[in-house]
Design a protein around this motif. Structure first.
Motif, PDB file in Angstrom:
ATOM      1  N   ASN A  84      -4.098  -1.548 -11.580  1.00 57.00           N
ATOM      2  CA  ASN A  84      -4.852  -1.669 -10.321  1.00 57.00           C
ATOM      3  C   ASN A  84      -5.920  -2.757 -10.400  1.00 57.00           C
ATOM      4  OD1 ASN A  84      -3.680   1.111 -10.182  1.00 57.00           O
ATOM      5  ND2 ASN A  84      -4.781   1.132  -8.237  1.00 57.00           N
ATOM      6  N   ASP A 126       0.178   4.385   0.605  1.00 64.06           N
ATOM      7  CA  ASP A 126       0.058   5.263   1.769  1.00 64.06           C
ATOM      8  C   ASP A 126       0.941   4.788   2.925  1.00 64.06           C
ATOM      9  OD1 ASP A 126      -1.737   7.062   0.629  1.00 64.06           O
ATOM     10  OD2 ASP A 126      -3.464   5.815   1.136  1.00 64.06           O
ATOM     11  N   LEU A 170     -12.235   0.202   0.401  1.00 65.45           N
ATOM     12  CA  LEU A 170     -12.404   1.217   1.456  1.00 65.45           C
ATOM     13  C   LEU A 170     -13.691   1.999   1.228  1.00 65.45           C
ATOM     14  CD1 LEU A 170     -11.217   2.790   3.922  1.00 65.45           C
ATOM     15  CD2 LEU A 170     -10.254   4.377   2.250  1.00 65.45           C
ATOM     16  N   PHE A 171     -13.887   2.443  -0.017  1.00 63.94           N
ATOM     17  CA  PHE A 171     -15.064   3.274  -0.291  1.00 63.94           C
ATOM     18  C   PHE A 171     -16.361   2.458  -0.226  1.00 63.94           C
ATOM     19  CE2 PHE A 171     -13.346   7.336  -2.552  1.00 63.94           C
ATOM     20  CZ  PHE A 171     -12.424   7.512  -1.529  1.00 63.94           C
ATOM     21  N   ARG A 176      -2.424  12.884  -1.305  1.00 64.86           N
ATOM     22  CA  ARG A 176      -1.316  11.973  -0.950  1.00 64.86           C
ATOM     23  C   ARG A 176      -0.005  12.630  -1.400  1.00 64.86           C
ATOM     24  NH1 ARG A 176      -1.755   6.310  -3.960  1.00 64.86           N
ATOM     25  NH2 ARG A 176      -2.834   5.592  -2.099  1.00 64.86           N
ATOM     26  N   TYR A 198      -1.891   6.263 -14.279  1.00 62.72           N
ATOM     27  CA  TYR A 198      -1.148   5.076 -14.697  1.00 62.72           C
ATOM     28  C   TYR A 198      -1.813   4.544 -15.947  1.00 62.72           C
ATOM     29  CZ  TYR A 198       0.657   4.807  -9.869  1.00 62.72           C
ATOM     30  OH  TYR A 198       1.258   5.065  -8.663  1.00 62.72           O
ATOM     31  N   TRP A 214      -8.424  -0.056 -14.199  1.00 61.51           N
ATOM     32  CA  TRP A 214      -8.903  -1.058 -13.242  1.00 61.51           C
ATOM     33  C   TRP A 214      -9.116  -2.407 -13.904  1.00 61.51           C
ATOM     34  CZ3 TRP A 214      -8.570  -0.010  -8.229  1.00 61.51           C
ATOM     35  CH2 TRP A 214      -8.469   1.339  -7.858  1.00 61.51           C
ATOM     36  N   ASN A 228      -7.303  11.760 -10.382  1.00 62.57           N
ATOM     37  CA  ASN A 228      -6.232  10.806 -10.712  1.00 62.57           C
ATOM     38  C   ASN A 228      -6.861   9.613 -11.417  1.00 62.57           C
ATOM     39  OD1 ASN A 228      -5.675  12.368  -8.186  1.00 62.57           O
ATOM     40  ND2 ASN A 228      -3.630  11.626  -8.657  1.00 62.57           N
ATOM     41  N   PRO A 257     -13.001   9.425   1.769  1.00 63.06           N
ATOM     42  CA  PRO A 257     -11.967  10.464   1.683  1.00 63.06           C
ATOM     43  C   PRO A 257     -11.303  10.529   0.305  1.00 63.06           C
ATOM     44  CG  PRO A 257     -11.143   8.552   2.884  1.00 63.06           C
ATOM     45  CD  PRO A 257     -12.541   8.223   2.485  1.00 63.06           C
ATOM     46  N   TYR A 311      -8.707  12.033  -2.202  1.00 60.71           N
ATOM     47  CA  TYR A 311      -7.450  12.780  -2.181  1.00 60.71           C
ATOM     48  C   TYR A 311      -7.439  13.825  -3.298  1.00 60.71           C
ATOM     49  CZ  TYR A 311      -5.545   8.715   0.452  1.00 60.71           C
ATOM     50  OH  TYR A 311      -5.307   7.713   1.358  1.00 60.71           O
ATOM     51  N   HIS A 313       0.817  -1.221   0.000  1.00 62.79           N
ATOM     52  CA  HIS A 313       0.000   0.000   0.000  1.00 62.79           C
ATOM     53  C   HIS A 313       0.852   1.272   0.000  1.00 62.79           C
ATOM     54  CE1 HIS A 313      -3.510   2.546   1.699  1.00 62.79           C
ATOM     55  NE2 HIS A 313      -3.504   2.524   0.389  1.00 62.79           N
ATOM     56  N   ARG A 363      -6.666   5.584 -12.857  1.00 60.70           N
ATOM     57  CA  ARG A 363      -6.082   4.243 -12.789  1.00 60.70           C
ATOM     58  C   ARG A 363      -6.804   3.372 -13.818  1.00 60.70           C
ATOM     59  NH1 ARG A 363      -3.119   7.067 -10.294  1.00 60.70           N
ATOM     60  NH2 ARG A 363      -2.380   6.831  -8.151  1.00 60.70           N
ATOM     61  N   GLU A 373      -8.191  -0.969   2.739  1.00 57.29           N
ATOM     62  CA  GLU A 373      -7.385   0.257   2.813  1.00 57.29           C
ATOM     63  C   GLU A 373      -7.220   0.814   1.406  1.00 57.29           C
ATOM     64  OE1 GLU A 373      -3.390  -0.833   4.046  1.00 57.29           O
ATOM     65  OE2 GLU A 373      -3.208  -2.287   2.410  1.00 57.29           O
ATOM     66  N   LYS A 374      -7.454  -0.033   0.389  1.00 54.55           N
ATOM     67  CA  LYS A 374      -7.314   0.378  -1.005  1.00 54.55           C
ATOM     68  C   LYS A 374      -8.626   1.029  -1.440  1.00 54.55           C
ATOM     69  CE  LYS A 374      -3.255  -1.636  -1.202  1.00 54.55           C
ATOM     70  NZ  LYS A 374      -3.038  -3.051  -1.354  1.00 54.55           N
ATOM     71  N   LEU A 375      -8.550   1.845  -2.485  1.00 50.60           N
ATOM     72  CA  LEU A 375      -9.678   2.707  -2.842  1.00 50.60           C
ATOM     73  C   LEU A 375     -11.039   1.983  -2.885  1.00 50.60           C
ATOM     74  CD1 LEU A 375     -10.594   5.589  -3.903  1.00 50.60           C
ATOM     75  CD2 LEU A 375     -10.438   4.580  -6.176  1.00 50.60           C
ATOM     76  N   GLU A 389       3.061   0.469 -11.472  1.00 49.55           N
ATOM     77  CA  GLU A 389       3.518   1.678 -10.770  1.00 49.55           C
ATOM     78  C   GLU A 389       5.022   1.900 -10.909  1.00 49.55           C
ATOM     79  OE1 GLU A 389       1.691   2.511  -6.996  1.00 49.55           O
ATOM     80  OE2 GLU A 389      -0.051   1.292  -7.489  1.00 49.55           O
TER      81      GLU A 389
HETATM   82  P1  TYD Z   1      -4.979   2.862  -4.023  1.00 48.55           P
HETATM   83  O1  TYD Z   1      -6.145   1.919  -3.983  1.00 48.55           O
HETATM   84  O2  TYD Z   1      -4.232   3.131  -2.764  1.00 48.55           O
HETATM   85  O3  TYD Z   1      -4.008   2.300  -5.162  1.00 48.55           O
HETATM   86  P2  TYD Z   1      -2.698   2.992  -5.844  1.00 48.55           P
HETATM   87  O4  TYD Z   1      -2.352   4.225  -5.113  1.00 48.55           O
HETATM   88  O5  TYD Z   1      -1.682   1.934  -5.663  1.00 48.55           O
HETATM   89  O6  TYD Z   1      -3.091   3.231  -7.250  1.00 48.55           O
HETATM   90  O7  TYD Z   1      -5.470   4.253  -4.607  1.00 48.55           O
HETATM   91  C1  TYD Z   1      -6.099   4.342  -5.861  1.00 48.55           C
HETATM   92  C2  TYD Z   1      -6.396   5.801  -6.115  1.00 48.55           C
HETATM   93  O8  TYD Z   1      -7.364   6.244  -5.162  1.00 48.55           O
HETATM   94  C3  TYD Z   1      -5.201   6.700  -5.945  1.00 48.55           C
HETATM   95  O9  TYD Z   1      -5.263   7.755  -6.913  1.00 48.55           O
HETATM   96  C4  TYD Z   1      -5.355   7.281  -4.556  1.00 48.55           C
HETATM   97  C5  TYD Z   1      -6.869   7.370  -4.411  1.00 48.55           C
HETATM   98  N1  TYD Z   1      -7.380   7.232  -3.020  1.00 48.55           N
HETATM   99  C6  TYD Z   1      -8.223   8.210  -2.480  1.00 48.55           C
HETATM  100  O10 TYD Z   1      -8.564   9.208  -3.144  1.00 48.55           O
HETATM  101  N2  TYD Z   1      -8.658   8.051  -1.205  1.00 48.55           N
HETATM  102  C7  TYD Z   1      -8.299   6.980  -0.437  1.00 48.55           C
HETATM  103  O11 TYD Z   1      -8.701   6.895   0.750  1.00 48.55           O
HETATM  104  C8  TYD Z   1      -7.457   5.982  -1.012  1.00 48.55           C
HETATM  105  C9  TYD Z   1      -7.028   4.776  -0.213  1.00 48.55           C
HETATM  106  C10 TYD Z   1      -7.022   6.138  -2.314  1.00 48.55           C
END
Ligand code: TYD
Ligand code: NAD
Length: 335
Positions: free
Chosen positions: A178, A88, A192-193, A272, A279, A215, A211, A204, A206, A86, A213, A187-189, A127
Motif C-alpha cells: 500500500n 470497494d 480519506l481519513f 468490507r 498483507y 505502508w 487489518n 469510517p 471497517y 479501488h 497493511r 477514497e483510499k484510507l 494484493e
Molecule cells: P484501502 O486504502 O482501500 O486499500 P486496500 O484495501 O487496497 O488495502 O484500505 C486500506 C485499509 O483501510 C483496508 O484494510 C480497508 C480500510 N479502510 C477503512 O477501514 N475505512 C475506509 O473508509 C477505507 C477506504 C478503508
C-alpha cells in the motif's frame, strides 16, 4: 534519450512517477502519458510539468488497440499503471476492472510484442497473494486474490508473465504494498481519513480496525520501479515494500494526533465484504539487488498529512458530486 510510455500517469502513483523521472533525468527522458481520465485521473497532478518540452499528455484508453499501435512503437520502456484501483469499487461494480486491468493490459502487451519494446513494466500489487496472517509472501508463493480488484490484477500479472515465456517480451512484474503520499484520490484510507478529519467529518473504520497493511511512501515505490527498469531481470517478479506494517487503527491514531483532532471522529462501520486481514511481502529479492526504501514512515507520513492540509484546493473539489453519490449508493452514508 530514453522514451517512456506511462499509462495511467494522471493517477496517484503514475503522476508521482512522472515527477520522479523528470526530476531525476531532466531532458534525458521523453515521456508520453496516456490516461483515460476516469474519476481517479486528474491533470492537476501534473500541472507543473504540463508544458515541459519532453512531456506529452494523450487522453486515451489502453483498451484502444489503434491508439496503442501509435503510442507504443516509439517507446523504449512501457510502464503500465493504468487500472481501476479501488477494492470497494470493485465490489460494487467489477466490470471496468476486468476491462482495464485485464483486457487493457492485454492490448498493451500485444502492441509491445508487435513493436519490440525493450522493457515492459507491469505494475501489479501485493494484493494478488491474498491475505496472510503470519510471515510474508515470497514472489514464488501462489496467488490467491480475493477481491475482483486483486483478481483482475492477478490476471494481468500472469498474462504479462506469459508474454515473457511465450514471446520473449522483456517483462518485469512488480508487486508493491500500500502506497501513501501526495495526490492520492480521497477514497483510499489515508487521504480519506486525513481530509475527513480536516473537515471534522467522521472516519469510517471497517470491522474491528485491526487489518494490517505495509505502508510505503509513493516516492520509494517510484524509486524501486526506476531501479528495476535498469536492474530487474526479464521475466521476474519483484515484491516492493518498506516493512512498515500498521493496523488501520494505528494509522487513524497517527492522523488524529498529527491534526489535533478528537478520537470521537472515529466511527465503526460494517466490514468490507471479503476484507483481507493482512498483507505482507518479503522484499529480500529486490534488496539483494541493492534497492532499499529511502524514507522513514514517520517523516513521510508527517509530510503527507501536511501536504493534504496545505493543498485543500487539490482535494476539496474532488469530494463533491459524483464522489458523494458513489458513497451514498454503495455505503448508504454520506461522507
Ligand atoms: P484501502 O486504502 O482501500 O486499500 P486496500 O484495501 O487496497 O488495502 O484500505 C486500506 C485499509 O483501510 C483496508 O484494510 C480497508 C480500510 N479502510 C477503512 O477501514 N475505512 C475506509 O473508509 C477505507 C477506504 C478503508
Ligand atoms: P489510481 O486509481 O490513482 O490511478 C489510475 C489511473 O489510471 C487514473 O489516472 C485513471 O484515469 C487511469 N485509467 C483507468 N483506466 C484507464 C484506461 N482504460 N486507460 C487509460 N488510463 C486509465 O491508481 P494508483 O493508486 O495510482 O495505482 C496505479 C497502479 O498501481 C495500479 O495498477 C494499481 O493496481 C497499482 N498499485 C497501487 C497501489 C496503491 O497502494 N495505490 C499499490 C500497489 C500497486
Amino acid at each position: 534519450m530514453k522514451q517512456y510510455l506511462v499509462t495511467g500517469g494522471a493517477g496517484f502513483i503514475g503522476s508521482n512517477f512522472i515527477h520522479y523521472l523528470l526530476a531525476k533525468y531532466g531532458s534525458e527522458v521523453r515521456i508520453v502519458n496516456v490516461d483515460k481520465l476516469t474519476y481517479a485521473g486528474n491533470l492537476d497532478n501534473l500541472k507543473d510539468v504540463a508544458n515541459a518540452p519532453n512531456y506529452r499528455f494523450v487522453h486515451g484508453d489502453i483498451c484502444d488497440a489503434r491508439l496503442m499501435d501509435e503510442l507504443v512503437p516509439p517507446a523504449d520502456v512501457v510502464v503500465n499503471f493504468a487500472a481501476e484501483s479501488h477494492v470497494d469499487r470493485s465490489i460494487g461494480a467489477p466490470d471496468d476492472f476486468i476491462k482495464t486491468d485485464i483486457y487493457g493490459a492485454f492490448v498493451l502487451l500485444e502492441a509491445a510484442r508487435k513493436y519490440g519494446v525493450k522493457k515492459f513494466i507491469q505494475i501489479s500489487t501485493d494484493e494478488v497473494y491474498g491475505s496472510i496472517l503470519d510471515g510474508s509472501f515470497k514472489e514464488s508463493d501462489r496467488l490467491e486474490p480475493s477481491s475482483p480488484y486483486s483478481a483482475s490484477k492477478a490476471g494481468a500479472d500472469r498474462l504479462a508473465f506469459s508474454y515473457f515465456v511465450t514471446y520473449g517480451l522483456p517483462v518485469v512484474i512488480t508487486r508493491c504494498s500500500n502506497n501513501y503520499g501526495p495526490c492520492q484520490f480521497p477514497e483510499k484510507l489515508i487521504p480519506l481519513f486525513v481530509t475527513n478529519a480536516l473537515e471534522d467529518k467522521s472516519l469510517p473504520i471497517y470491522g474491528d480496525g485491526k487489518n494490517v497493511r505495509d505502508w510505503i511512501y509513493v516516492m520509494d515505490h517510484c524509486d524501486a520501479i526506476d531501479f528495476l527498469i535498469s536492474h530487474g531481470d526479464d521475466g521476474q517478479v519483484y515484491n516492493i515494500g518498506s516493512g512498515n506494517e500498521r493496523t488501520n487503527l494505528d494509522i487513524t491514531g497517527i492522523i488524529l494526533r498529527e491534526l489535533g483532532k478528537p478520537e470521537s471522529l472515529m466511527t465503526w462501520v460494517p466490514d468490507r465484504l471479503g476484507h483481507d486481514r493482512r498483507y505482507s511481502v518479503d522484499t529480500a529479492k529486490i534488496r539483494a539487488l541493492g534497492w532499499k526504501p529511502g524514507h522513514t514512515f514517520e517523516e513521510a507520513m508527517t509530510s503527507t498529512i501536511r501536504w493534504y492540509r496545505e493543498n485543500k484546493w487539490w482535494w476539496e473539489k474532488l469530494k463533491t458530486g459524483e464522489y458523494l453519490e458513489f458513497y451514498k449508493q454503495n455505503y448508504k452514508r454520506d461522507l
